[in-house]
Design a protein around this motif. Structure first.
Motif, mmCIF file in Angstrom:
data_model
loop_
_atom_site.group_PDB
_atom_site.id
_atom_site.type_symbol
_atom_site.label_atom_id
_atom_site.label_comp_id
_atom_site.label_asym_id
_atom_site.label_seq_id
_atom_site.Cartn_x
_atom_site.Cartn_y
_atom_site.Cartn_z
ATOM 1 N N LEU A 5 95.472 36.356 -6.288
ATOM 2 C CA LEU A 5 95.162 37.610 -5.506
ATOM 3 C C LEU A 5 95.834 38.736 -6.596
ATOM 4 C CD1 LEU A 5 96.116 36.822 -2.052
ATOM 5 C CD2 LEU A 5 94.036 36.565 -3.123
ATOM 6 N N PRO A 6 95.021 39.844 -6.405
ATOM 7 C CA PRO A 6 95.279 41.208 -7.275
ATOM 8 C C PRO A 6 96.628 41.586 -6.603
ATOM 9 C CG PRO A 6 93.467 41.514 -5.993
ATOM 10 C CD PRO A 6 93.763 40.153 -5.855
ATOM 11 N N ALA A 7 97.460 42.022 -7.414
ATOM 12 C CA ALA A 7 98.890 42.384 -6.965
ATOM 13 C C ALA A 7 99.518 43.203 -8.253
ATOM 14 C CB ALA A 7 99.989 41.408 -6.402
ATOM 15 N N ALA A 8 100.631 43.896 -8.071
ATOM 16 C CA ALA A 8 101.268 44.479 -9.021
ATOM 17 C C ALA A 8 101.767 43.490 -9.963
ATOM 18 C CB ALA A 8 102.516 45.203 -8.337
ATOM 19 N N ASP A 9 102.155 43.522 -11.019
ATOM 20 C CA ASP A 9 102.638 42.579 -12.193
ATOM 21 C C ASP A 9 103.998 41.911 -11.610
ATOM 22 O OD1 ASP A 9 101.633 41.151 -14.531
ATOM 23 O OD2 ASP A 9 103.644 41.965 -15.371
ATOM 24 N N HIS A 10 104.772 42.638 -10.846
ATOM 25 C CA HIS A 10 106.292 42.012 -10.714
ATOM 26 C C HIS A 10 105.934 41.224 -9.221
ATOM 27 C CE1 HIS A 10 106.101 45.548 -8.451
ATOM 28 N NE2 HIS A 10 107.137 45.212 -7.417
ATOM 29 N N VAL A 11 104.596 41.027 -8.825
ATOM 30 C CA VAL A 11 104.543 40.094 -7.688
ATOM 31 C C VAL A 11 103.192 39.101 -7.955
ATOM 32 C CG1 VAL A 11 103.628 40.172 -5.199
ATOM 33 C CG2 VAL A 11 104.956 42.349 -6.109
ATOM 34 N N ASN A 110 96.537 39.825 10.137
ATOM 35 C CA ASN A 110 96.075 41.283 10.197
ATOM 36 C C ASN A 110 97.623 42.426 9.783
ATOM 37 O OD1 ASN A 110 98.218 41.015 12.267
ATOM 38 N ND2 ASN A 110 96.990 41.933 13.742
ATOM 39 N N ARG A 111 98.519 41.677 9.251
ATOM 40 C CA ARG A 111 99.388 42.433 8.483
ATOM 41 C C ARG A 111 99.482 42.134 6.991
ATOM 42 N NH1 ARG A 111 104.740 43.120 10.280
ATOM 43 N NH2 ARG A 111 104.382 45.180 9.201
ATOM 44 N N PHE A 112 98.596 41.470 6.357
ATOM 45 C CA PHE A 112 98.618 41.354 4.949
ATOM 46 C C PHE A 112 98.994 42.277 4.235
ATOM 47 C CE2 PHE A 112 96.602 40.949 0.971
ATOM 48 C CZ PHE A 112 96.947 39.805 0.350
ATOM 49 N N ASP A 113 98.443 43.500 4.297
ATOM 50 C CA ASP A 113 98.908 44.614 3.465
ATOM 51 C C ASP A 113 100.336 45.107 3.592
ATOM 52 O OD1 ASP A 113 96.363 45.131 2.497
ATOM 53 O OD2 ASP A 113 95.854 46.594 3.932
ATOM 54 N N ALA A 114 100.894 44.947 4.868
ATOM 55 C CA ALA A 114 102.531 45.048 4.954
ATOM 56 C C ALA A 114 103.290 44.082 4.331
ATOM 57 C CB ALA A 114 102.717 44.925 6.416
ATOM 58 N N ALA A 115 102.727 42.782 4.131
ATOM 59 C CA ALA A 115 103.416 41.612 3.419
ATOM 60 C C ALA A 115 103.385 41.965 2.051
ATOM 61 C CB ALA A 115 102.642 40.385 3.893
ATOM 62 N N LEU A 116 102.120 42.281 1.680
ATOM 63 C CA LEU A 116 102.069 42.492 0.003
ATOM 64 C C LEU A 116 103.013 43.589 -0.149
ATOM 65 C CD1 LEU A 116 100.818 41.859 -2.838
ATOM 66 C CD2 LEU A 116 99.080 43.425 -2.155
ATOM 67 N N ALA A 117 103.193 44.808 0.683
ATOM 68 C CA ALA A 117 103.751 45.844 0.199
ATOM 69 C C ALA A 117 105.525 45.452 0.030
ATOM 70 C CB ALA A 117 103.715 46.907 1.226
ATOM 71 N N TRP A 118 105.738 44.539 1.309
ATOM 72 C CA TRP A 118 107.164 44.109 1.506
ATOM 73 C C TRP A 118 107.703 43.289 0.172
ATOM 74 C CZ3 TRP A 118 109.263 39.192 2.287
ATOM 75 C CH2 TRP A 118 110.508 39.149 2.417
ATOM 76 N N ALA A 119 106.543 42.364 -0.097
ATOM 77 C CA ALA A 119 106.905 41.313 -1.289
ATOM 78 C C ALA A 119 107.463 42.311 -2.592
ATOM 79 C CB ALA A 119 105.925 40.271 -1.506
#
Length: 128
Positions: A5-11, A110-119
């Protein structure tokens, strides 16, 4: 099946659906190792909403890789697990306190965006 999945390079962010095969696991590890070459620490996100099973060989590789990284667990300070399965949430709740240096949390789909931000909120952020 594995999707990166697309994410920041450190994730390192993945979606696993159906049955995870040995080839899928090899792809997952290659992605993690490539990011570890660029960053001291990684956040991990695993979307297991559609996960059903893994092959025996993928399970063996998973165990071998996890234990092989035992001295590097500090490099994975946050792992977010997105799931709608109670048994996975329970597994996360039981194992999280047992894994030193790693904070693992489960999130509803439904909290996918929150999970990605937290990670992605690890010490050093994108420069970790």
């Amino acid at each position: 099946m594995l999707d990166i999945l697309p994410a920041a390079d450190h994730v390192a962010a993945f979606r696993i659906t159906g049955t995870l095969s040995e080839a899928d696991f090899d792809k997952l590890i290659a992605e993690i190792e490539a990011r570890l070459e660029r960053h001291e620490k990684l956040g991990i996100l695993a979307d297991l909403t559609g996960f059903e099973d893994m092959t025996f060989r993928a399970g063996l590789k998973d165990a071998r890789y996890g234990f092989g990284k035992i001295l590097q667990w500090h490099r994975f300070p946050r792992e977010a697990v997105v799931t709608d399965k109670g048994w996975i949430e329970t597994l996360v709740a039981i194992t999280s306190p047992l894994v030193p240096f790693v904070e693992v949390r489960s999130f509803k789909p439904n909290r996918f965006d929150a999970a990605l931000a937290w990670a992605s909120e690890i010490e050093g952020g994108p420069n970790a």
